[in-house]
Scaffold this motif. Structure first.
Motif, short mmCIF file in Angstrom:
data_model
loop_
_atom_site.label_atom_id
_atom_site.label_comp_id
_atom_site.label_asym_id
_atom_site.label_seq_id
_atom_site.Cartn_x
_atom_site.Cartn_y
_atom_site.Cartn_z
N SER A 43 -38.16 19.89 -8.63
CA SER A 43 -38.78 18.67 -8.68
C SER A 43 -39.85 18.69 -7.40
N LEU A 44 -40.98 17.70 -7.47
CA LEU A 44 -41.79 17.65 -6.53
C LEU A 44 -41.29 17.21 -5.33
N ASP A 45 -40.24 16.31 -5.40
CA ASP A 45 -39.62 15.77 -4.10
C ASP A 45 -38.73 16.98 -3.22
N GLU A 46 -37.97 17.67 -4.21
CA GLU A 46 -37.44 18.94 -3.67
C GLU A 46 -38.48 19.94 -2.80
N GLU A 47 -39.45 20.08 -3.92
CA GLU A 47 -40.52 21.38 -3.22
C GLU A 47 -41.10 20.64 -1.90
N ALA A 48 -41.25 19.21 -1.75
CA ALA A 48 -41.98 19.07 -0.56
C ALA A 48 -40.88 18.81 0.55
#
Length: 66
Positions: A43-48
């Motif tokens: 997910s984008l949150d995990e990547e951030a």
């Protein structure tokens, strides 16, 4: 445009012979590939979070700061 189907390279012959001598080789190849390459998208949150948690490294890590 005609295809040339009479020629089979030595590499192709070797691979076909190897596959016929070792049953299950292609399945093991697929399993190995899935271990290294077939990853679920993150997910984008995990990547951030991953990007933010990285430690910054100096350009010259072996040079002492005086």
């Amino acid at each position: 445009m005609p295809k040339f189907t009479g020629y089979v390279s030595d590499h192709t012959k070797f691979i076909e012979e190897l596959k016929s001598k070792t049953p299950g080789m292609e399945e093991r190849q697929q399993e190995g590939r899935s271990l290294l390459w077939d990853k679920l998208p993150i997910s984008l949150d995990e990547e951030a979070r991953t990007r933010e948690s990285r430690l910054r490294q100096n350009a010259y890590p072996y040079q002492n700061k005086f």
